[in-house]
Design a protein around this motif. Structure first.
Motif, PDB file in Angstrom:
ATOM      1  N   GLY A   1       3.387   7.043  -5.574  1.00 44.44           N
ATOM      2  CA  GLY A   1       3.856   8.113  -4.693  1.00 44.44           C
ATOM      3  C   GLY A   1       5.372   8.121  -4.544  1.00 44.44           C
ATOM      4  N   ASN A   2       5.973   6.955  -4.469  1.00 43.27           N
ATOM      5  CA  ASN A   2       7.422   6.884  -4.267  1.00 43.27           C
ATOM      6  C   ASN A   2       8.203   7.241  -5.527  1.00 43.27           C
ATOM      7  OD1 ASN A   2       5.956   5.024  -2.509  1.00 43.27           O
ATOM      8  ND2 ASN A   2       7.963   4.723  -1.604  1.00 43.27           N
TER       9      ASN A   2
ATOM     10  N   SER B   1       0.831  -1.200   0.000  1.00 44.40           N
ATOM     11  CA  SER B   1       0.000   0.000   0.000  1.00 44.40           C
ATOM     12  C   SER B   1       0.872   1.260   0.000  1.00 44.40           C
ATOM     13  CB  SER B   1      -0.908   0.009   1.224  1.00 44.40           C
ATOM     14  OG  SER B   1      -1.550   1.256   1.332  1.00 44.40           O
ATOM     15  N   ALA B   2       1.885   1.230   0.846  1.00 44.21           N
ATOM     16  CA  ALA B   2       2.739   2.413   0.980  1.00 44.21           C
ATOM     17  C   ALA B   2       3.549   2.650  -0.299  1.00 44.21           C
ATOM     18  CB  ALA B   2       3.670   2.251   2.179  1.00 44.21           C
TER      19      ALA B   2
ATOM     20  N   SER C   1      -5.154  -1.590  -1.762  1.00 39.01           N
ATOM     21  CA  SER C   1      -5.537  -1.049  -0.451  1.00 39.01           C
ATOM     22  C   SER C   1      -6.544   0.090  -0.604  1.00 39.01           C
ATOM     23  CB  SER C   1      -4.312  -0.572   0.326  1.00 39.01           C
ATOM     24  OG  SER C   1      -3.779   0.611  -0.232  1.00 39.01           O
ATOM     25  N   LEU C   2      -6.405   0.856  -1.677  1.00 38.66           N
ATOM     26  CA  LEU C   2      -7.338   1.968  -1.894  1.00 38.66           C
ATOM     27  C   LEU C   2      -8.743   1.460  -2.194  1.00 38.66           C
ATOM     28  CD1 LEU C   2      -4.982   4.293  -3.924  1.00 38.66           C
ATOM     29  CD2 LEU C   2      -6.108   4.910  -1.771  1.00 38.66           C
TER      30      LEU C   2
ATOM     31  N   ILE D   1      -6.183   8.282   5.671  1.00 44.51           N
ATOM     32  CA  ILE D   1      -7.490   7.999   5.072  1.00 44.51           C
ATOM     33  C   ILE D   1      -8.038   6.641   5.491  1.00 44.51           C
ATOM     34  CG2 ILE D   1      -7.262   9.473   3.039  1.00 44.51           C
ATOM     35  CD1 ILE D   1      -6.781   6.891   1.471  1.00 44.51           C
TER      36      ILE D   1
ATOM     37  N   TYR E   1      -5.612   7.912  -9.327  1.00 42.59           N
ATOM     38  CA  TYR E   1      -4.502   6.960  -9.300  1.00 42.59           C
ATOM     39  C   TYR E   1      -4.657   5.938 -10.429  1.00 42.59           C
ATOM     40  CZ  TYR E   1      -0.849   4.837  -6.277  1.00 42.59           C
ATOM     41  OH  TYR E   1       0.319   4.388  -5.730  1.00 42.59           O
TER      42      TYR E   1
ATOM     43  N   PHE F   1       1.003  11.021   1.923  1.00 46.26           N
ATOM     44  CA  PHE F   1       0.602  10.272   0.741  1.00 46.26           C
ATOM     45  C   PHE F   1       1.455   9.015   0.610  1.00 46.26           C
ATOM     46  CE2 PHE F   1       0.415   9.188  -3.741  1.00 46.26           C
ATOM     47  CZ  PHE F   1      -0.925   9.387  -4.045  1.00 46.26           C
ATOM     48  N   SER F   2       2.745   9.184   0.785  1.00 47.20           N
ATOM     49  CA  SER F   2       3.640   8.052   0.569  1.00 47.20           C
ATOM     50  C   SER F   2       3.409   6.945   1.594  1.00 47.20           C
ATOM     51  CB  SER F   2       5.090   8.520   0.600  1.00 47.20           C
ATOM     52  OG  SER F   2       5.918   7.498   0.111  1.00 47.20           O
ATOM     53  N   LEU F   3       3.180   7.310   2.840  1.00 44.51           N
ATOM     54  CA  LEU F   3       2.963   6.287   3.869  1.00 44.51           C
ATOM     55  C   LEU F   3       1.516   5.801   3.904  1.00 44.51           C
ATOM     56  CD1 LEU F   3       5.080   7.835   6.771  1.00 44.51           C
ATOM     57  CD2 LEU F   3       5.619   5.754   5.509  1.00 44.51           C
ATOM     58  N   SER F   4       0.692   6.302   3.035  1.00 50.03           N
ATOM     59  CA  SER F   4      -0.740   5.936   3.006  1.00 50.03           C
ATOM     60  C   SER F   4      -1.431   6.259   4.326  1.00 50.03           C
ATOM     61  CB  SER F   4      -0.948   4.433   2.733  1.00 50.03           C
ATOM     62  OG  SER F   4      -0.316   4.008   1.591  1.00 50.03           O
TER      63      SER F   4
ATOM     64  N   ILE G   1      -8.765   9.230  -4.325  1.00 51.95           N
ATOM     65  CA  ILE G   1      -7.380   8.925  -4.709  1.00 51.95           C
ATOM     66  C   ILE G   1      -7.360   7.849  -5.788  1.00 51.95           C
ATOM     67  CG2 ILE G   1      -5.148   8.002  -3.968  1.00 51.95           C
ATOM     68  CD1 ILE G   1      -5.463   9.304  -1.349  1.00 51.95           C
TER      69      ILE G   1
ATOM     70  N   GLY H   1       4.282   2.971  -3.874  1.00 53.07           N
ATOM     71  CA  GLY H   1       3.422   3.095  -5.050  1.00 53.07           C
ATOM     72  C   GLY H   1       3.884   4.205  -5.971  1.00 53.07           C
TER      73      GLY H   1
ATOM     74  N   SER I   1      -0.762  -0.697  -4.330  1.00 50.25           N
ATOM     75  CA  SER I   1      -1.392   0.422  -3.614  1.00 50.25           C
ATOM     76  C   SER I   1      -2.879   0.490  -3.929  1.00 50.25           C
ATOM     77  CB  SER I   1      -0.739   1.751  -4.004  1.00 50.25           C
ATOM     78  OG  SER I   1       0.599   1.767  -3.618  1.00 50.25           O
TER      79      SER I   1
HETATM   80  N1  PHE Z   1       1.107   5.344  -0.569  1.00 50.64           N
HETATM   81  C1  PHE Z   1       0.694   5.213  -1.935  1.00 50.64           C
HETATM   82  C2  PHE Z   1       1.836   5.675  -2.815  1.00 50.64           C
HETATM   83  O1  PHE Z   1       2.852   6.065  -2.368  1.00 50.64           O
HETATM   84  C3  PHE Z   1      -0.557   5.975  -2.226  1.00 50.64           C
HETATM   85  C4  PHE Z   1      -1.656   5.705  -1.254  1.00 50.64           C
HETATM   86  C5  PHE Z   1      -2.149   6.716  -0.476  1.00 50.64           C
HETATM   87  C6  PHE Z   1      -2.150   4.411  -1.106  1.00 50.64           C
HETATM   88  C7  PHE Z   1      -3.125   6.484   0.458  1.00 50.64           C
HETATM   89  C8  PHE Z   1      -3.154   4.167  -0.163  1.00 50.64           C
HETATM   90  C9  PHE Z   1      -3.626   5.188   0.613  1.00 50.64           C
HETATM   91  O2  PHE Z   1       1.715   5.654  -4.004  1.00 50.64           O
END
Ligand code: PHE
Ligand code: NA
Length: 449
Positions: free
Chosen positions: A29-30, A24-25, A326-327, A235, A107, A229-232, A103, A27, A323
């Motif tokens: 985002g990284n 999830s983390a 999990s969303l 939400i 996404y 965002f990166s650590l999810s 998201i 994604g 990711s």
């Molecule tokens: N953490 C994910 C990313 O870095 C995005 C994300 C945000 C996933 C919130 C789940 C919840 O891409």
């Protein structure tokens, strides 16, 4: 069983949970988001503030979020209802569900692009620069009203297929394959990046702070949004995942592992991208298209660049996919319980709603590109609202919930931290430091941006 919600599934192992939460983390985002935000916000100074936020706010809040889900043993809304009956705290969970839907809407659009780029690399279409260049190709592709929707639907369809199967048989199994593969591919890419001529300039950009940037308020704001965002966090996606843990599976070490892994991924991805960017003399602040325009032209000039391109887009697609799982699980768990739908029906319903919302974000690059606020198109707006408002607000509410609504004994017990010193450190961070830092940053940004 009294300890769990209606038909609440469980992870087979704690390691399976850890891989899924890392999935999830780690994604887009990284890689996609981190690289363009860092590129626009000055590189090393941004990175430093980002790392600081991950350590002092991100990881403690991740544990806070996990502790609510594990104690609540239900979906985002249900867990708050169980821990705080007859209060309005469950609205935090509802905001999370809405945030998750938003998201995944944008996404899945970007994930659709990555899937399409992967396809272009597999067929060889992007091994050499298309007529007019990669920039024009990206423009033409994203402004096409139909084709991107197909790839977005394909990506969401795959996500739906896995989430439909549930936690143990769907999400856990998928991540058991995805995450190890992802780690291997990323290390390969970063090692390759380091062998390029001129790679050291990228390292300087990423690791030598320009201290004058510290006086720039937007850097803090962007770094905080990126950390969340990166650590999810914020939400309730992580909350939902932790609600499937067994009582005996402890949280603290897993939390630190997940937080560090996400950060290591961001760092390696940063090395991989900025070494390439500098080695090929490209400006680092090219914004969201960085990954889709700049990297392909860099790959073209590299020895065996088409292989690198395939590997890169496989990696990006897999990271996005884990990711997305999990969303989607976040709203699915909620409607599965409240609307009494089967998991299958709940997944299909939510997936379809998300697809329709995502269509607007996709069309925002073409026929609806006139819909803009301050130069932000629909996708940018969804991204900004979630990363910079909903996630930090959700995180702040969770900190207040655990730090002020629950009593100390409950909060500490749910965190499962054993050492009295660490209990004290964590509790005070959640109770005082997080709210103060976040309110200050929200204020600064309100008056400055
Ligand atoms: N953490 C994910 C990313 O870095 C995005 C994300 C945000 C996933 C919130 C789940 C919840 O891409
Ligand atoms: Na991430």
């Amino acid at each position: 069983m009294s300890g769990s919600g209606i038909g609440h599934d469980q992870w087979k192992t704690r390691f399976g949970f850890m891989l899924a939460a890392m999935g999830s983390a780690v994604g887009l985002g990284n890689i996609w988001r981190f690289s363009y935000v860092a590129g626009e916000s000055g590189g090393a100074t941004f990175l430093l503030i980002y790392l600081f936020f991950v350590l002092i706010i991100g990881i403690p809040l991740l544990l806070t979020e996990f502790s609510i889900g594990k104690a609540g043993q239900m979906d985002a809304v249900g867990s708050f209802k169980r821990l705080a009956p007859n209060t309005k705290w469950h609205l935090t969970g509802l905001m999370g569900v809405i945030g998750g839907i938003l998201i995944l809407s944008f996404y899945s659009v970007v994930s659709g692009w990555t899937l399409f780029y992967l396809y272009q690399y597999v067929t060889g279409a992007y091994w050499t620069e298309p007529d007019g260049g990669f920039g024009a190709a990206f423009e033409a592709w994203t402004s096409n009203p139909v084709a991107p929707l197909f790839w977005q639907a394909l990506f969401l369809g795959l996500t739906i297929l896995i989430v439909m199967r549930g936690i143990k048989k769907g999400i856990e199994k998928a991540n058991n394959v995805l995450m190890p593969a992802l780690a291997i591919l990323l290390i390969f890419m970063a090692a390759y990046g380091l062998t390029l001529d001129g790679a050291s300039e990228g390292l300087v950009f990423l690791f030598t702070p320009d201290w004058s940037m510290l006086a720039e308020p937007s850097v803090y704001f962007m770094a905080l949004g990126q950390a969340f965002f990166s650590l999810s966090i914020g939400i309730c996606g992580m909350l939902t995942y932790s609600s499937y843990l067994k009582a005996k599976d402890r949280l603290p070490a897993a939390t630190v592992g997940i937080g560090l892994m996400d950060t290591v991924f961001a760092l390696i991805a940063g090395v991989m991208i900025f070494t390439a960017v500098f080695s090929y003399g490209v400006e680092p602040d090219s914004g969201p298209p960085l990954v889709f325009i700049i990297l392909p032209s860099i790959f073209e000039g590299m020895p065996a660049g088409h292989i690198v391109g395939i590997v890169f887009f496989v990696l990006l697609t897999m990271a996005a996919f884990s990711s997305a799982l999990s969303l989607l699980e976040l709203p699915v768990a909620y409607v599965h319980r409240t609307l009494g739908l089967t998991r299958k029906a709940a997944t299909l319903t939510m997936g379809s709603i998300i697809f329709v919302l995502g269509i607007t974000a996709s069309l925002g690059f073409g026929v609806w590109s006139h819909i803009q606020i301050n130069g932000n198109n629909i996708l940018d707006m969804m991204d900004n609202i979630t990363a910079n408002v909903i996630l930090p607000l959700g995180g702040l509410l969770m900190a207040i919930f655990v730090g002020w609504y629950l009593n100390r004994e409950q909060a500490v017990k749910n965190s499962e931290i054993e050492s009295p010193i660490l209990q004290k450190v964590w509790y005070n961070i959640v109770r005082f430091l997080v709210p103060v830092v976040m309110v200050v940053i929200l204020f600064i940004s309100l008056f400055d941006i």
